[in-house]
Write a protein that holds these residues in place. Structure first.
Motif, PDB file in Angstrom:
ATOM      1  N   GLN A  55       0.834  -1.207   0.000  1.00 23.57           N
ATOM      2  CA  GLN A  55       0.000   0.000   0.000  1.00 23.57           C
ATOM      3  C   GLN A  55       0.872   1.261   0.000  1.00 23.57           C
ATOM      4  OE1 GLN A  55      -3.701   0.223   1.706  1.00 23.57           O
ATOM      5  NE2 GLN A  55      -3.994  -1.910   2.138  1.00 23.57           N
ATOM      6  N   PHE A  56       1.798   1.359   0.933  1.00 22.91           N
ATOM      7  CA  PHE A  56       2.722   2.505   0.962  1.00 22.91           C
ATOM      8  C   PHE A  56       4.123   1.995   1.306  1.00 22.91           C
ATOM      9  CE2 PHE A  56      -1.321   4.574   1.683  1.00 22.91           C
ATOM     10  CZ  PHE A  56      -1.205   5.781   1.015  1.00 22.91           C
ATOM     11  N   MET A  57       5.114   2.647   0.710  1.00 27.52           N
ATOM     12  CA  MET A  57       6.496   2.283   1.048  1.00 27.52           C
ATOM     13  C   MET A  57       7.392   3.492   0.865  1.00 27.52           C
ATOM     14  SD  MET A  57       8.919  -0.798  -0.358  1.00 27.52           S
ATOM     15  CE  MET A  57       9.384  -0.147  -1.931  1.00 27.52           C
ATOM     16  N   SER A  58       8.356   3.632   1.746  1.00 30.55           N
ATOM     17  CA  SER A  58       9.356   4.693   1.571  1.00 30.55           C
ATOM     18  C   SER A  58      10.741   4.126   1.843  1.00 30.55           C
ATOM     19  CB  SER A  58       9.070   5.856   2.515  1.00 30.55           C
ATOM     20  OG  SER A  58       9.302   5.485   3.854  1.00 30.55           O
ATOM     21  N   MET A  59      11.724   4.729   1.186  1.00 30.17           N
ATOM     22  CA  MET A  59      13.125   4.378   1.453  1.00 30.17           C
ATOM     23  C   MET A  59      13.884   5.688   1.639  1.00 30.17           C
ATOM     24  SD  MET A  59      13.980   1.087  -0.923  1.00 30.17           S
ATOM     25  CE  MET A  59      13.166   1.410  -2.469  1.00 30.17           C
ATOM     26  N   THR A  60      14.553   5.798   2.767  1.00 32.21           N
ATOM     27  CA  THR A  60      15.158   7.071   3.135  1.00 32.21           C
ATOM     28  C   THR A  60      16.505   6.836   3.798  1.00 32.21           C
ATOM     29  OG1 THR A  60      12.899   7.739   3.730  1.00 32.21           O
ATOM     30  CG2 THR A  60      14.661   9.256   4.304  1.00 32.21           C
TER      31      THR A  60
END
Lengths: 519, 415
Positions: A53-58
């Motif tokens: 559904q949602f993903m972030s890479m930071t």
């Protein structure tokens, strides 16, 4: 339907941080370049990882720590299949990313070595699974709604809208007639309407939610009352009563009786005298009951219960006073240094679609009491939210898809992620106005957080100071994905109601009118 | 072609019955193994049952070597074929040479239209009842693909029999059955000679036919050093034998198995029929390959370790398998592993590609994977489009197998 919120946080080799950012930006560029649909980016990820559904890479920098790589994931189902799907898509990139990270010590080391060895072809999923950091507290806006269902219901909603646009005559008919007309057409096109959907919160989940909260409350009460029980079972009744009263008196002496807020311009929200007299009264009542029942009535059980009440009141008073002492002396950072370039990067990454993303990592204030209370507070808050926030609303806000707090860096830092509707400003304004107590409870142990009282008061109500502090703690993500960039939390819930209505063969006019309002 | 049975007579006796029963009930056995003994072994024979381990086995081809070379040498007359090679320059050369002439565009431009046309004709001519394994799928596979390869059998030769025997010898003859070897010793040289003759005839005739053989000969003529380019006569022959004997027997195994699984699930069958009628080939493929997940090509593929390998390193089930061990990579088990496949017992035609290992992975992933993925659903499509599709009453209406091979499945429909 289970939904999972988790993150993987790995320390990065400082010399490889730039390379790592480039790899992540490379993934983003590839996703945004492979445009197979006229109006849609990220098709490869969307189709390759249908659970997501949602993903972030930071990559998050910090003056006191080496950079960390944060992979935040919000998806349907259990973690295993999700990691397998993600690995299938980004096997090379993920392995290269891990090679930029520091070799972990402990149990993860062997897996890390296996995955990152030169020419390694070992599965990455087991390592990511083992390196998972679970949230201390999380909130899911559209609980129990898998992406697949939201996509189906979006198509159905669009169909209804189109029918209404194409057939203006429908608008002049009664709600029951509109329902019947739309249902007839929709059934042919969406045969799944004939099948019942899984409940958003199953009976088992419901029982588990209640059991968790009740268990937490019982544990909290036990922790506060056990000292009284132990003392009463070992010593005469007057001793626990005396200790309880002394503890309460100590708390009264150390409590900051001033009602003024820590920062000007805001009325002090909690009333210390009321708090101390209220809790002190409980302790005193317990002491009287304990001694009275023992000396005059010889009711041992009642005496023990009295000692436990006295213990709970006194401990609570001592904890609050102790916290008050700490909070009164807390240094704050009302104007944290803001890196203009960093903020420009953040703003540039915002408002590209309906939703936005926020990641923040803050240092935690030292001390045993705070360490215990923030964990217990987030633990309890999590259980409370599982029961209270089931229809998309968190307090009176219905803008958060997924949010979570998690402890990182061996518990010395607190990480926050949120995927929300609307702008960052309006999101924080909403929080400040409508959910400041929960926000303050979760974040008041953060270094530099606006002055709080009793963990949950003031704090985030200092709007400007809070926003500055939040911005300062944020990092612009190098990669962020939303599976449905046009859907708000509200719209997803609205579509559920429209689909539910169309599942019903006939609706009486009142119900039909209510249903039609959703269109 | 003759009317000979492409499959050898079924094994009989108590042992065969027990084996057949176990083969039909492998999924629960694998479920138990994944849970309590994920890397079982008996002597020098090991098996990997979990998704992660199977995947690692397929991808770690330098250590997990394919064991096919010995039997391939029998089939190919000692000429190396890339299926039996490690990741060497020769492997890359030979695979690259074939990829240059078995072109992706052929699938869309040539094979799909041809398969659609012929499959529809076969089903239309069957008058409401058809045997799926041989009459429909095997016939279509050999007709369409042999024409594409440029491999035609002379009168009296049944390529279906030859190819199926050689396939069985190569991939499904773990016990080295002497009677099968006897047949192979007859068919393998026969196929070598047949292809040699085809090459010679084509070159002699000078015909400009755009098939794989024709393209290979053109590439050969254009190359100053055909062998270095992968287009010597022997290399072309080996590739064509590999395609015919290694590739063509597969669709008659998997397509009927997929149909059987669909017939067992009325909802899935209805969905597949709807997709077929809407000409939605992507959705149809989703149904067919999901059905196949419940009964794939086989339970496992073998590999031989060329060095000691620690499987699942860093986990509690880590185990070191010694050099020389035969390791079976159970892709059937992996595709049902709930640790990596969401709701593995649920029929879901919209699964992502990561849930499937039908054609292996890594270096030795099936060369014809894209052809299979495009054509296998189309072989069933005309049947699925028909109204009233159902099993034929009686045992014929249920898929029968002979060893690992689909044998017979008869369905009926409104003509």
């Amino acid at each position: 339907m289970r939904q999972t919120v988790l993150s993987v946080v790995l320390e990065v080799q400082p010399a490889s941080a730039s390379r790592l950012r480039e790899i992540i930006r490379g993934i983003r560029k590839a996703e945004e370049t492979v445009k197979t649909d006229a109006d849609w980016y990220y098709d490869r990820l969307r189709h390759g990882v249908p659970l997501l559904q949602f993903m972030s890479m930071t990559v998050c920098e910090d003056a006191q720590f080496d950079p960390v790589l944060v992979i935040e994931c919000n998806f349907d189902g259990a973690p295993g299949p999700f990691w397998a799907q993600l690995e299938n898509l980004y096997s090379k990139e993920l392995r290269d990313m891990l090679r930029c990270c520091q070799r972990p010590r402990g149990k993860l080391q062997a897996l890390f070595d296996h995955v990152t060895a030169p020419e390694s072809r070992a599965a990455i999923a087991p390592f990511l699974e083992a390196a998972t950091i679970w949230p201390a507290v999380f909130h899911i806006g559209n609980r129990g709604l898998p992406r697949e269902r939201s996509e189906r219901e979006t198509a159905l909603f669009d169909y209804c809208q189109k029918r209404l646009d194409d057939e203006p005559a429908l608008r002049s008919r009664t709600a029951t007639e509109v329902h019947a007309a739309l249902r007839t057409g929709a059934l042919a096109q969406f045969p799944w309407l004939n099948k019942p959907e899984q409940p958003q919160v199953s009976t088992a989940e419901n029982i588990a939610d209640w059991a968790n909260l009740i268990g937490f409350l019982v544990l909290a009460v036990a922790v506060l009352t056990v000292p009284g029980l132990l003392l009463r079972s070992t010593f005469p009744s007057w001793l626990p009563a005396l200790l309880g009263i002394l503890g309460t008196v100590w708390a009264g002496f150390h409590l900051n009786w001033m009602k003024d807020p820590a920062l000007p311009g805001l009325m002090g929200l909690p009333n210390p005298p009321v708090i101390i007299f209220g809790i002190g009264g409980v302790a005193l009542f317990g002491a009287v009951v304990s001694v009275g029942a023992d000396r005059f009535l010889h009711w041992s059980c009642v005496s023990t219960v009295g000692a436990m009440i006295c213990s709970a009141g006194a401990l609570l008073a001592v904890i609050l006073a102790w916290i008050d002492v700490l909070e009164t002396a807390d240094p704050s950072q009302t104007a944290p240094p803001l890196n203009e370039q960093k903020i420009r990067d953040q703003i540039a990454s915002e408002d590209r679609i309906t939703q936005n993303h926020m990641i923040s990592i803050v240092h935690l204030k030292p001390g045993v009491l705070r360490a215990i209370l923030i964990r217990a507070g987030l633990w309890g808050l999590g259980y409370f939210l599982r029961l209270q926030a089931r229809d998309g609303y968190l307090a009176s806000m219905r803008t958060i898809h997924f949010a979570h707090w998690a402890f990182v860096s061996n518990g010395s830092r607190l990480m926050f992620h949120s995927n929300f509707d609307g702008t960052w400003e309006s999101y924080l304004d909403d929080f400040i106005e409508k959910a400041h107590a929960g926000l303050t409870l979760a974040w008041s142990s953060g270094v530099g957080f606006p002055p709080a009282r009793f963990l949950a008061f003031e704090g985030a109500t200092h709007g400007l100071a809070f926003k500055n502090w939040a911005r300062h703690s944020m990092t612009a993500s190098q990669f962020w994905f939303s599976a449905y960039r046009d859907l708000t939390v509200n719209q997803i819930e609205r579509q559920v109601l429209v689909a539910d209505g169309l599942r019903t063969p006939t609706l009486p006019e009142v119900k039909a009118a209510d249903w039609a309002r959703r269109l | 072609m003759t009317g000979a049975d492409p499959l050898r007579p079924a094994a009989t006796g108590f042992g065969a019955k027990v084996g057949s029963f176990l083969f039909a009930h492998l999924p629960p056995v694998f479920g138990l193994l994944r849970w309590i003994w994920p890397v079982p072994h008996f002597g020098a024979t090991w098996m990997l049952t979990r998704y992660d381990d199977v995947r690692e086995g397929f991808l770690n081809d330098p250590a997990f070597m394919v064991p096919y070379k010995g039997k391939l040498d029998v089939i190919m007359g000692g000429v190396p074929f890339f299926l039996g090679m490690a990741d060497t320059p020769e492997y890359r050369r030979d695979v690259g040479a074939m990829r240059a002439i078995v072109r992706p565009a052929d699938i869309k431009d040539r094979l799909i239209p041809e398969m659609n046309k012929r499959a529809e004709a076969v089903v239309a001519g069957a008058n409401g009842e058809i045997e799926v394994v041989d009459t429909l799928v095997r016939q279509l596979t050999f007709d369409v693909l042999n024409e594409y390869f440029g491999v035609f059998a002379p009168p009296g030769v049944d390529l279906r029999v030859w190819a199926t025997r050689l396939f069985e010898f190569q991939f499904a003859d773990q016990s080295n059955d002497p009677s099968l070897r006897k047949e192979v010793d007859q068919y393998a040289p026969g196929l070598l000679t047949l292809i040699d003759n085809l090459i010679a005839e084509r070159r002699q005739s000078g015909a400009d036919i755009d098939d794989v053989l024709g393209r290979a000969l053109k590439a050969q003529a254009a190359s100053p050093d055909p062998e270095a380019a992968g287009y010597s006569d022997k290399q072309i022959r080996s590739a064509l034998i590999g395609f015919v004997a290694g590739g063509l027997p597969q669709p008659p195994m998997i397509a009927p198995q997929a149909m059987e699984q669909l017939l067992r699930r009325p909802d899935a069958l209805a969905g597949a029929q709807d997709a077929a009628r809407r000409d939605d080939d992507v959705a149809l493929a989703g149904y067919v390959f999901e059905a196949l997940r419940f009964d794939p090509l086989g339970p496992a593929m073998p590999r031989v370790l060329v060095e000691d390998v620690t499987v699942a390193q860093g986990t509690s089930r880590a185990v070191t398998i010694p050099k020389g061990a035969t390791v079976y990579l159970s892709f059937m088990s992996a595709m049902r592993d709930p640790r990596r496949v969401a709701d593995p017992d649920t029929f879901n035609p919209k699964r992502p590609s990561s849930d499937y290992i039908h054609f292996g992975m890594g270096l030795h992933q099936c060369f014809g994977i894209h052809i299979n993925m495009a054509l296998v659903p189309l072989m069933l499509k005309p049947l699925l489009r028909r109204e009233g599709l159902r099993r034929k009453p009686g045992p014929d209406g249920h898929l029968a197998k002979r060893g690992p091979f689909a044998d017979r499945l008869v369905v009926q429909y409104r003509p």
